[in-house]
Design an enzyme around this catalytic site. Structure first.
Site, PDB file in Angstrom:
ATOM      1  N   GLU A 264       0.886  -1.065   0.180  1.00 14.06           N
ATOM      2  CA  GLU A 264      -0.215   0.069   0.001  1.00 14.06           C
ATOM      3  C   GLU A 264       0.898   1.386  -0.266  1.00 14.06           C
ATOM      4  OE1 GLU A 264      -1.089   3.188   1.483  1.00 14.06           O
ATOM      5  OE2 GLU A 264      -1.900   2.321   2.651  1.00 14.06           O
ATOM      6  N   CYS A 301      -1.984   8.351   4.673  1.00 16.05           N
ATOM      7  CA  CYS A 301      -2.643   7.586   3.073  1.00 16.05           C
ATOM      8  C   CYS A 301      -3.713   8.048   2.518  1.00 16.05           C
ATOM      9  CB  CYS A 301      -1.944   6.073   2.517  1.00 16.05           C
ATOM     10  SG  CYS A 301      -3.299   5.035   4.113  1.00 16.05           S
TER      11      CYS A 301
END
Length: 504
Positions: A264, A301
């Site tokens: 990720e 994120c």
């Protein structure tokens, strides 16, 4: 060893050991820790212990693994005060944030415990034998999802609990039946070790093999490279920067036997403000965007780094409201000096290609809000502006037409999330956006913001590259368990030889 007192050691085969060089941590406050930095030797020992443990742990009953996950949650909660104190000192994150993250960590452990108890994730299928079928008989076929084997996990800098030692990757792998070797993050070695102590205690309490979980501290690239390339590693979970994740992904693909690398890597998480919503509540949307943009000093994120809206006077009002809200937010401590320096570098780069509306100089470990704007045409002409600024900075893009909004959407790289701010009058304008955003993002949000990822069955935290390295996976929610399983078909196998979950 005294519980909750970090020693700087590694956990390998159930033992706390020294190994490698020494490094000193760099906490936001308090005294630094002396930590052993492991390398290939320590990773090899931990991975061999994990492979040995898999011979037992991979065939444990779902109920026994559920009890392990619940025991880990209880052991973490028993160390709650020590974790909060250490996490705050190491990262500079506020106490309330660490307490909340601890709750999220224990909550997802318990969620996965219940998930595997239900057994639906096994996707069991049975085609009974048809010995008299003409022209050819059919054998008895049964299929079930089985654990892959030892999994390597990397800790994230921005979530010292929920995406780290006992975070989502570790939890999903353990739930699946896969032992874990965890490479600690050097930004919070004390916090990581306290959680590792909790896991070790839970393993001992539930009688699981000691190699079920290994913990290797490191502040170099050697341990990470060794973890990805070790021949016993069956899959890897990673949360971090694009640069680091892409390098490790390339290593995973270049092995003699490539393995799944679930990275990720972050994104800019675009927010599209539709005309009717901008007209009716533009100032409110601007203030809410700023709240999401600056949450946790922008170190998420899912930080909504760009916002697209129709050009015009209502855009002027929106920008003024956003700037005013940002001006009230002071510089704050970031996770590390390296993160702060990277943020300032990204802000300087944005200033070179967009109009600066707000920018405050700061140094050291501090990060201050920044705001830029650019026309839709200039945005499309300067793709370098679409780089993640890991911090409290945003870019407003003024689209000159509905057609240009679609052009901007189509030009986006893969994203973790995409958001539409809309009112009922925007439905027709939003319809053509949906097929585009669905292909660009793992999660599409309406009238909210992407920060605050719910840990639930239906959550997807992943997206097309470069947001993540596997567009079909998620690192949050119970679907995350699928990353560490593989289907195995059993043909005409006697019942006594089948996995217990596949017997009639």
């Amino acid at each position: 060893m005294t519980e909750s007192q970090p020693t700087g050691r590694h956990l390998i085969a159930g033992q706390w050991v020294e190994g490698g060089e020494i490094f000193r941590s760099a906490p936001a406050s308090g005294e630094p820790l002396t930590v052993w930095s492991g390398g290939r030797t320590e990773i090899d020992a931990a991975m061999r212990a994990a492979e040995e443990a898999f011979a037992t742990y991979g065939w444990t009953a779902r109920e026994d693994r559920a009890l392990l996950l619940e025991a880990i949650a209880e052991e973490i909660e028993a160390r709650g005060a020590a974790l909060t104190a250490m996490g705050t000192a190491e990262t500079g994150l506020p106490e309330a944030r660490l307490n909340g993250e601890c709750g999220r960590t224990t909550g997802q452990l318990r969620l996965f415990a219940e998930h595997i108890r239900k057994g639906d994730y096994l996707d069991r299928r049975h085609d009974a034998a048809l010995p008299d079928r003409d022209p050819l008989p059919r054998p008895d076929l049964r299929v079930i999802q089985r654990p892959m084997g030892p999994v390597g996990v990397f800790g994230a800098s921005n979530f010292p609990l929920a995406f780290s030692t006992a975070g989502g990757d570790t939890t999903a792998a353990l739930a699946a039946g896969c032992p874990v070797v965890y490479k600690g993050h050097p930004a919070h070695p004390g916090t990581g070790e306290i959680v590792a102590q909790a896991i070790a205690a839970a393993i001992a309490k539930t009688g699981m093999p000691p190699g079920t979980f290994g913990f290797v501290q490191s502040n170099t690239t050697e341990a990470g490279e060794a973890l990805v390339t070790h021949p016993l590693t069956r899959a890897v979970g990673f949360t971090g920067s694009f640069r680091g994740g892409k390098a490790l992904f390339d290593l995973a693909m270049s092995r003699d036997e490539p393995i799944p690398f679930y990275g990720e890597l972050g994104s800019i998480n675009p927010v599209f403000v539709m005309p009717a919503a901008l007209s009716a509540r533009g100032e409110d949307i601007a203030k809410a965007w700023v709240g999401s943009l600056t949450m946790g000093v922008g170190q998420f994120c899912t930080n909504p780094g760009i916002l697209i809206l129709p050009a015009g006077s209502e855009a002027d009002t929106f920008v003024a409201a956003a700037r005013g809200a940002l001006e009230a937010i002071p510089a704050q401590t970031m996770l590390t000096e390296g993160v702060a320096e990277g943020y300032r570098t990204a802000v300087a780069a944005a200033a070179g290609g967009a109009t600066t509306l707000l920018r405050t100089d700061c140094s050291g470990r501090e990060g201050a809000p920044a705001l830029f704007e650019v026309s839709g045409s200039d945005w499309l002409a300067h793709p370098e502006l679409a780089q993640e600024m890991f911090g409290p900075a945003g870019i407003v893009i003024r689209a000159e037409s509905a057609a240009q909004v679609m052009e901007i959407a189509r030009a986006l790289d893969g994203q973790l999330s995409a958001t539409i701010q809309m009112d009922p009058g925007d439905t027709e304008a939003a319809k053509p956006l949906m097929p585009v955003l669905e292909r660009k993002a793992g999660r599409v949000v309406a009238n909210g913001f992407p920060t605050g990822v719910e840990v639930a069955d239906a959550m997807v935290h992943g997206g097309p590259f470069p947001a993540s390295t596997s567009f079909g996976a998620t690192s949050v929610g119970t679907l995350a368990i699928r990353r560490f399983l593989r289907p195995v078909c059993y043909q005409n196998i006697p019942a006594d030889l089948l996995p217990a979950d596949l017997r009639d």
